[in-house]
Scaffold this motif. Sequence first.
Motif, PDB file in Angstrom:
ATOM      1  N   ILE A 681       0.864  -1.189   0.000  1.00 24.62           N
ATOM      2  CA  ILE A 681       0.000   0.000   0.000  1.00 24.62           C
ATOM      3  C   ILE A 681       0.897   1.234   0.000  1.00 24.62           C
ATOM      4  CG2 ILE A 681      -1.947   1.132   1.105  1.00 24.62           C
ATOM      5  CD1 ILE A 681      -2.353  -1.838   0.261  1.00 24.62           C
ATOM      6  N   GLU A 682       0.804   2.033  -1.052  1.00 24.82           N
ATOM      7  CA  GLU A 682       1.693   3.181  -1.177  1.00 24.82           C
ATOM      8  C   GLU A 682       0.955   4.519  -1.236  1.00 24.82           C
ATOM      9  OE1 GLU A 682       4.363   2.553  -4.413  1.00 24.82           O
ATOM     10  OE2 GLU A 682       5.325   0.801  -3.483  1.00 24.82           O
ATOM     11  N   THR A 683      -0.365   4.514  -1.383  1.00 21.62           N
ATOM     12  CA  THR A 683      -1.113   5.780  -1.453  1.00 21.62           C
ATOM     13  C   THR A 683      -2.354   5.686  -0.582  1.00 21.62           C
ATOM     14  OG1 THR A 683      -2.454   5.101  -3.342  1.00 21.62           O
ATOM     15  CG2 THR A 683      -0.330   6.136  -3.824  1.00 21.62           C
ATOM     16  N   ARG A 684      -2.828   6.853  -0.177  1.00 20.43           N
ATOM     17  CA  ARG A 684      -4.047   6.913   0.633  1.00 20.43           C
ATOM     18  C   ARG A 684      -5.243   6.392  -0.145  1.00 20.43           C
ATOM     19  NH1 ARG A 684      -8.164  10.435   1.362  1.00 20.43           N
ATOM     20  NH2 ARG A 684      -7.296  11.874  -0.174  1.00 20.43           N
ATOM     21  N   GLU A 685      -5.270   6.639  -1.471  1.00 23.01           N
ATOM     22  CA  GLU A 685      -6.390   6.208  -2.289  1.00 23.01           C
ATOM     23  C   GLU A 685      -6.493   4.682  -2.311  1.00 23.01           C
ATOM     24  OE1 GLU A 685      -5.283  10.237  -3.133  1.00 23.01           O
ATOM     25  OE2 GLU A 685      -4.110   8.379  -3.226  1.00 23.01           O
ATOM     26  N   ILE A 686      -5.369   4.017  -2.470  1.00 20.94           N
ATOM     27  CA  ILE A 686      -5.379   2.546  -2.496  1.00 20.94           C
ATOM     28  C   ILE A 686      -5.788   2.004  -1.129  1.00 20.94           C
ATOM     29  CG2 ILE A 686      -3.992   0.473  -2.829  1.00 20.94           C
ATOM     30  CD1 ILE A 686      -4.601   1.999  -5.384  1.00 20.94           C
ATOM     31  N   ALA A 687      -5.305   2.654  -0.066  1.00 18.66           N
ATOM     32  CA  ALA A 687      -5.669   2.215   1.278  1.00 18.66           C
ATOM     33  C   ALA A 687      -7.171   2.320   1.490  1.00 18.66           C
ATOM     34  CB  ALA A 687      -4.918   3.044   2.313  1.00 18.66           C
ATOM     35  N   GLN A 688      -7.772   3.420   1.027  1.00 20.78           N
ATOM     36  CA  GLN A 688      -9.209   3.607   1.209  1.00 20.78           C
ATOM     37  C   GLN A 688     -10.002   2.624   0.358  1.00 20.78           C
ATOM     38  OE1 GLN A 688     -10.652   5.741   3.476  1.00 20.78           O
ATOM     39  NE2 GLN A 688     -12.466   4.528   2.915  1.00 20.78           N
ATOM     40  N   LEU A 689      -9.516   2.400  -0.898  1.00 20.94           N
ATOM     41  CA  LEU A 689     -10.200   1.476  -1.791  1.00 20.94           C
ATOM     42  C   LEU A 689     -10.241   0.072  -1.194  1.00 20.94           C
ATOM     43  CD1 LEU A 689     -11.521   0.735  -4.492  1.00 20.94           C
ATOM     44  CD2 LEU A 689      -9.214   0.490  -5.463  1.00 20.94           C
ATOM     45  N   LEU A 690      -9.120  -0.377  -0.655  1.00 25.75           N
ATOM     46  CA  LEU A 690      -9.072  -1.711  -0.059  1.00 25.75           C
ATOM     47  C   LEU A 690      -9.959  -1.802   1.177  1.00 25.75           C
ATOM     48  CD1 LEU A 690      -5.274  -2.474  -0.459  1.00 25.75           C
ATOM     49  CD2 LEU A 690      -7.142  -3.775  -1.478  1.00 25.75           C
ATOM     50  N   THR A 691     -10.012  -0.731   1.937  1.00 23.52           N
ATOM     51  CA  THR A 691     -10.889  -0.721   3.113  1.00 23.52           C
ATOM     52  C   THR A 691     -12.346  -0.865   2.694  1.00 23.52           C
ATOM     53  OG1 THR A 691      -9.309   0.678   4.292  1.00 23.52           O
ATOM     54  CG2 THR A 691     -11.557   0.578   5.162  1.00 23.52           C
ATOM     55  N   ASN A 692     -12.690  -0.186   1.601  1.00 26.95           N
ATOM     56  CA  ASN A 692     -14.075  -0.218   1.127  1.00 26.95           C
ATOM     57  C   ASN A 692     -14.491  -1.600   0.640  1.00 26.95           C
ATOM     58  OD1 ASN A 692     -14.273   2.506   1.733  1.00 26.95           O
ATOM     59  ND2 ASN A 692     -13.812   3.171  -0.372  1.00 26.95           N
ATOM     60  N   HIS A 703       1.761   3.300   5.132  1.00 28.48           N
ATOM     61  CA  HIS A 703       1.561   3.155   6.575  1.00 28.48           C
ATOM     62  C   HIS A 703       2.877   3.178   7.350  1.00 28.48           C
ATOM     63  CE1 HIS A 703      -2.675   2.337   5.988  1.00 28.48           C
ATOM     64  NE2 HIS A 703      -2.374   1.386   5.096  1.00 28.48           N
ATOM     65  N   GLY A 704       3.994   2.950   6.708  1.00 26.40           N
ATOM     66  CA  GLY A 704       5.284   3.006   7.392  1.00 26.40           C
ATOM     67  C   GLY A 704       6.339   2.197   6.660  1.00 26.40           C
ATOM     68  N   LYS A 705       7.529   2.806   6.540  1.00 25.20           N
ATOM     69  CA  LYS A 705       8.636   2.106   5.889  1.00 25.20           C
ATOM     70  C   LYS A 705       9.360   1.213   6.910  1.00 25.20           C
ATOM     71  CE  LYS A 705       9.496   5.637   2.379  1.00 25.20           C
ATOM     72  NZ  LYS A 705      10.479   6.545   1.765  1.00 25.20           N
ATOM     73  N   PRO A 706      10.078   0.196   6.427  1.00 26.81           N
ATOM     74  CA  PRO A 706      10.823  -0.658   7.353  1.00 26.81           C
ATOM     75  C   PRO A 706      11.881   0.129   8.114  1.00 26.81           C
ATOM     76  CG  PRO A 706      10.609  -1.720   5.217  1.00 26.81           C
ATOM     77  CD  PRO A 706      10.143  -0.313   5.036  1.00 26.81           C
ATOM     78  N   MET A 707      12.036  -0.196   9.372  1.00 25.71           N
ATOM     79  CA  MET A 707      13.061   0.422  10.207  1.00 25.71           C
ATOM     80  C   MET A 707      13.590  -0.639  11.161  1.00 25.71           C
ATOM     81  SD  MET A 707      10.661   2.632  12.841  1.00 25.71           S
ATOM     82  CE  MET A 707      12.084   3.196  13.768  1.00 25.71           C
ATOM     83  N   PRO A 708      14.783  -0.412  11.757  1.00 26.56           N
ATOM     84  CA  PRO A 708      15.329  -1.416  12.673  1.00 26.56           C
ATOM     85  C   PRO A 708      14.318  -1.806  13.746  1.00 26.56           C
ATOM     86  CG  PRO A 708      16.988   0.236  12.216  1.00 26.56           C
ATOM     87  CD  PRO A 708      15.716   0.730  11.576  1.00 26.56           C
ATOM     88  N   LEU A 709      14.166  -3.102  13.967  1.00 28.59           N
ATOM     89  CA  LEU A 709      13.172  -3.593  14.909  1.00 28.59           C
ATOM     90  C   LEU A 709      13.402  -3.040  16.308  1.00 28.59           C
ATOM     91  CD1 LEU A 709      10.777  -5.444  15.548  1.00 28.59           C
ATOM     92  CD2 LEU A 709      12.406  -7.324  15.873  1.00 28.59           C
ATOM     93  N   ALA A 710      14.663  -2.941  16.721  1.00 27.76           N
ATOM     94  CA  ALA A 710      14.954  -2.416  18.059  1.00 27.76           C
ATOM     95  C   ALA A 710      14.443  -0.986  18.203  1.00 27.76           C
ATOM     96  CB  ALA A 710      16.457  -2.483  18.332  1.00 27.76           C
ATOM     97  N   ASP A 711      14.673  -0.140  17.168  1.00 19.54           N
ATOM     98  CA  ASP A 711      14.191   1.246  17.218  1.00 19.54           C
ATOM     99  C   ASP A 711      12.666   1.278  17.214  1.00 19.54           C
ATOM    100  OD1 ASP A 711      16.834   1.893  17.122  1.00 19.54           O
ATOM    101  OD2 ASP A 711      16.846   2.463  15.001  1.00 19.54           O
ATOM    102  N   PHE A 712      12.053   0.403  16.422  1.00 20.09           N
ATOM    103  CA  PHE A 712      10.592   0.369  16.334  1.00 20.09           C
ATOM    104  C   PHE A 712       9.981  -0.001  17.689  1.00 20.09           C
ATOM    105  CE2 PHE A 712       6.463  -1.433  15.337  1.00 20.09           C
ATOM    106  CZ  PHE A 712       5.962  -0.554  14.375  1.00 20.09           C
ATOM    107  N   ILE A 713      10.565  -1.019  18.346  1.00 18.08           N
ATOM    108  CA  ILE A 713      10.041  -1.445  19.640  1.00 18.08           C
ATOM    109  C   ILE A 713      10.203  -0.338  20.677  1.00 18.08           C
ATOM    110  CG2 ILE A 713      10.408  -3.067  21.548  1.00 18.08           C
ATOM    111  CD1 ILE A 713      11.032  -5.202  19.530  1.00 18.08           C
TER     112      ILE A 713
END
Length: 721
Positions: A681-692, A703-713
Motif C-alpha cells: 500500500i503506497e497511497t491513501r487512495e489505495i488504502a481507502q479502496l481496499l478498506t471499502n 503506513h510506514g517504511k521498514p526500520m530497525p526492529l529495536a528502534d521500532f520497539i
Amino acid sequence: MSETVLQTTGEQEPQTVKQRSLSAVLLRRTLVLTLLLGLVGAAVSMWIDLQREKDAVEVAAREFMSSSAPTAAAAVYNFDQEAAEQVAEGLFSQRAIIEIAIINEGDVMVHRTRAASPTLPQIGTIGEADEIVLTMVLTSPVGNQKGEDIGHIAITVDKSLVAPEIVDRLITFFFVTAAKNVLFGLLLFITTFAVLARYTTALAQSVRDWQPGEGGVKVPSPPSLLKNTEVECVGRRIEQLTETASGVIHDIRVSRDAMADTNTALSRHSAELSDAVRSRTSDLEKANAKLKLMSEKDSLTGLYNRAFLDRFLLKAFDDGIDHRKNPLTIFMIDVDHFKPYNDFYGHQAGDEALAAIGRILKEIARSTGCLVARYGGEEFVAVLSGTLISPQDLAKKIHTAIEAAEIEHQYSTVARRITLSIGTASTLEDDFRSADLMISAADDALYEAKLRGRNQTVNSTPEIRLYAKGKRASVHGLLDAIEACEFEPFAQPQVDARTGALVGVEVLARWVRPDGTIIPPNGFMDTATETGLIAKIDGIILEKVGALLSAYPDVLPRVSFNVTGESFEHDKYVSDIVAVAQTSKTPIAVELLETAFMDRPDARFLWQLDTMREAGIEIEIDDFGTGRTSVLGLMSINPDRLKIARELILPLGVRPEQEKLVNSVIDIAKALTVNVIAEGIETREIAQLLTNIGCPIQQGYYHGKPMPLADFIEACAKRRA
C-alpha cells in the motif's frame, strides 16, 4: 664319576682313569649365568609392567571420554560453544590427554591442544611419545532424532605419561642390576671361559695344522682345570679320528666325481626353473596391466575416472603442446535435476540412469575420438583434442543421443525425460595455460547453462567467467557477513486502515555492513538461496528477534516472520521458532511463500505446521496470488491469514479489472474463513479502496517504511508510556 679309556701316545697301554664331569666343574659358574638370565627375565617383567601402566593410561582416558560424551552430545546438539569448551576443559584434567576435538556434523566446535613433556627419560624408543587417537560418536540426546549421529569427539592420548615414581623405580632397578651382572659376567669369563677358550683354540690350531697322511693330530695337554674332563676326552678323540681321516680322504675324492655329475643335473633343473619363473613373471605383468586398467575406470559407468582425467589433462599441458594448432576443448556435463530423479525413483534407478548415460557417452567417445570421464556424482567431462569433429557438433551429438534414450523423468521442470546441461572451454577461444583454468571456465559456463534454463550448451566467455568470479566474491562476502552476524531484523508496521491502530509488524532481513550501508533482500537473497545460506540468515534474524521480544514483552501486538522453504526443512529452525513463541508474551506468526509448498504440501511439511500451531504460532500465506496454489492446497494447510501480493495491489486504480481480481481473493479468504491482509500500500487512495472492499488490515510504505526492529520497539514502548 664315570670311567673311560684314554688312549695314550707311544707304546703305553690303554689305562682306565676316573673322568670328571665338565658339568660338575662348570656348575658353580653356571649358577652365575642363571642369575644373569634371571635378571633378563626381571627386565622383561619390568618392561611388561611398564606397558601395562601405559595401557592403564589409555583405559583411563577412554573411560573419562565416555563419561564426558553425554555432555559433549548435549553441547553439539544445542550448538552450545561454551558447554563444548567446558567439556574440553574437563577432559584436560587427565594429564595424558594432549589434544581434544569436538566435531558437529563436519564442523569443528572445539579444537584444543597442549604440549606435554613425556614422563619417561629419553633412553631410546622408551622415552618417545606414544600417542593414540580415541574417537567416540556423539548421538542426539533428545527429540525424534534421539540416537542419531550428530558428530563425534576425538582425543589424543600420550600413553607415555605414566606415573614418574613408577618409571624412576624401574629404571633404577634396571641399571643397578645391569651393573652387577656385568661384573659377574667378567668374573665368570676370567675364571672359567677364558681357560676353556684358550684350550679350545689350541685344539683348533692343532687340527688346522694337521695334514692328511701325517698321522693323527698331536693334541696339547689341557690345563689343570680341564684335566680328566670331557674336554680332554675330546682331544684324545680328535687324535683317533684324524688317524682314521687319512683313509677316508680317498673315499672323498672318489665321491667328488659323483658330485660333479650331480651338479650337472642340478644345473639343468635350475635352467628349467628359470624358464618357469620367466613365464610366471610374464603372467604377473599381464595381471598388473589389467589392475592398472581397472584403477583408471569408473566401476558404475565404465568410463575413465577422475584420477585418470587429471593425469591426462596434466600431461596434455606439461608436454608443451601448442593448443592453438592442436585445439583442446573441455566439456563439463551435468545431468539436469538428477536429485529429484534420484529421490523419486530411488538410488538404484539413479545408478541405472547414470550407467545408461555412461554407455551413451562411451559410444560417442568411440565414434568421435574424444575422451569421456565420470567427474563425480552426476557430472561427466569430455575432452576433445584435434579437429575430427567440431565442439558444437560434439555437444549437439550428446544432446541428441540423450534425448533419443528417453530416460523418463516425471519431476523434471525442463522436460519429461532426463536432459543434460553442458559448459565448454576451448583453447580456440582463450589462451588457457593450465587444465585447472579450463575446468574452472567450463564449470562457470555450465552454471550459466543452468541459469538459462538447462538442457543446452554454453561456451565459456570472459564475461561469463567475470560474472562467476563476482558470484564467488558475493558468496565469500555473504559468508563473512554470516560469521559476523551482520544481518539485522527490520520491522514494517501492519495497521488497521479504519483506525490507524497497529495490529502487528512483519520482520524483514537487512544486511547492515560495518560502514552502515543497508542492503535490501534483493541484494543478497538470490545468492543466499542458491548457496543454501538462507537458513543461516533466518537463524540469525530469529535469534535477534527472540532477544528483543524477551527484553520488551507486551510491546508489539503480533510479530510475523518470513520462513523460507530451506529453513522449513531444518527441524532445529522450527524448534527455535517454537521456543521463541513459548517464551515470548508477543504472539508469533510465520509467513510462507505461496511458491514454497505449491499444490501438494507433503506430510513432513504439514507435520511442521502442526508443531508450530500447537505452540500457538499462526500461519500466513505470503505473496498470495503469484503462485499456483489450489483451493485444496489451501484447505490442507488451513492458514490463519492470506497476504495479497503487492503485484495484485499496485495496479489498483489504474486497471479497473484489477479490483475484481482482488475482490476474488478476498472472497476466497471469506469462504475459507481466513483473515486477509494487503501489502504494497503506497497511497491513501489505495488504502481507502481496499478498506471499502473489505480489506482494512494493510501494510506498505503509506503506513510506514521498514526500520530497525529495536528502534521500532523502543518507539512503541515510549508511546505506550
